[in-house]
Design a protein around this motif. Structure first.
Motif, mmCIF file in Angstrom:
data_model
loop_
_atom_site.group_PDB
_atom_site.id
_atom_site.type_symbol
_atom_site.label_atom_id
_atom_site.label_comp_id
_atom_site.label_asym_id
_atom_site.label_seq_id
_atom_site.Cartn_x
_atom_site.Cartn_y
_atom_site.Cartn_z
ATOM 1 N N PHE A 1 0.727 -1.190 0.077
ATOM 2 C CA PHE A 1 -0.089 -0.028 0.009
ATOM 3 C C PHE A 1 0.745 1.432 0.054
ATOM 4 C CE2 PHE A 1 -2.189 3.336 2.197
ATOM 5 C CZ PHE A 1 -3.362 3.370 1.386
ATOM 6 N N GLN A 2 2.039 1.143 0.625
ATOM 7 C CA GLN A 2 2.768 2.399 0.816
ATOM 8 C C GLN A 2 3.626 2.772 -0.489
ATOM 9 O OE1 GLN A 2 5.429 1.859 4.078
ATOM 10 N NE2 GLN A 2 3.879 2.182 5.819
ATOM 11 N N LEU A 3 3.830 1.630 -1.236
ATOM 12 C CA LEU A 3 4.524 1.656 -2.505
ATOM 13 C C LEU A 3 3.500 2.295 -3.572
ATOM 14 C CD1 LEU A 3 7.078 1.109 -4.326
ATOM 15 C CD2 LEU A 3 6.102 -1.125 -4.531
ATOM 16 N N ALA A 4 2.238 1.641 -3.406
ATOM 17 C CA ALA A 4 1.108 1.998 -4.304
ATOM 18 C C ALA A 4 0.758 3.652 -3.986
ATOM 19 C CB ALA A 4 0.056 1.436 -4.285
ATOM 20 N N GLN A 5 0.976 4.160 -3.017
ATOM 21 C CA GLN A 5 0.721 5.698 -2.585
ATOM 22 C C GLN A 5 1.682 6.453 -3.054
ATOM 23 O OE1 GLN A 5 -0.064 5.627 1.868
ATOM 24 N NE2 GLN A 5 -2.024 6.426 1.392
ATOM 25 N N GLN A 6 3.061 5.951 -3.003
ATOM 26 C CA GLN A 6 4.253 6.624 -3.441
ATOM 27 C C GLN A 6 4.158 6.832 -5.071
ATOM 28 O OE1 GLN A 6 7.590 4.531 -2.479
ATOM 29 N NE2 GLN A 6 7.207 5.216 -0.209
#
Length: 176
Positions: free
Chosen positions: A13-18
């Motif tokens: 999720f963090q990667l997708a947000q970035q």
């Protein structure tokens, strides 16, 4: 929900947000789950010791060639770590994180017939406020035994306004 799936989902999720691809990853994960549910042999194959890790990663890359590279890499990482059995839990946890961040929640609406888009919108508007969200992502489940009305399930909340439930309440009152 396993802690392992939760950690992987949070990282994904963090990667997708970035990368600003939260919706795309959600869609890809939903497709991935459909594939796994319709062909359970795939999960068996990816868990099998008969194939090398490299071969399993190659199979994933071929099958999910149209998916986001982030999803393919995540799947390959799960294969590397011998955690491919966590993929469904990871996908579900990711969807919770994504919908929470977008101010929405998933809701399952049980009804006797398929709901129209306007009915889904009305239910979304009415029930989203009750759980402190802006909108609901509605999954409609047809259940003729309800007789009429709807039952809405949002996480641990259940709002039951069905004829079957009202009849059951009336029966309890009369029988006492």
């Amino acid at each position: 929900m396993s802690q392992v799936a939760k950690r992987y989902a949070e990282a994904l999720f963090q990667l997708a947000q970035q990368k600003q691809v939260v919706d795309e990853i959600t869609t890809d994960l939903e497709e991935l789950i459909k594939v796994i549910e319709t062909t359970p042999e795939l999960l068996s194959l990816l868990s099998s010791p008969k194939f090398s890790i490299e071969r399993k990663k190659q199979i994933v890359a071929e099958i999910f060639a149209s998916a986001s590279p982030i999803v393919v890499n995540t799947l390959q990482l799960l294969i590397d770590k011998k955690r491919v059995d966590e993929v469904k839990s990871l996908a579900n946890e990711y969807k919770l994180l994504a919908s929470g961040a977008l101010g929405s929640a998933e809701a399952t609406v049980y009804s006797t017939r398929e709901l129209t888009d306007s009915e889904k919108n009305e239910i979304s508007t009415a029930f989203a406020k009750l759980v402190g969200k802006e909108k609901l992502i509605i999954k409609n489940v047809i259940e003729p035994s309800l007789l009429g009305g709807v039952r809405v399930q949002i996480g641990n909340y259940i709002f039951d306004n069905t004829v079957a439930n009202k009849l059951e309440g009336l029966k309890r009152t009369l029988v006492g």
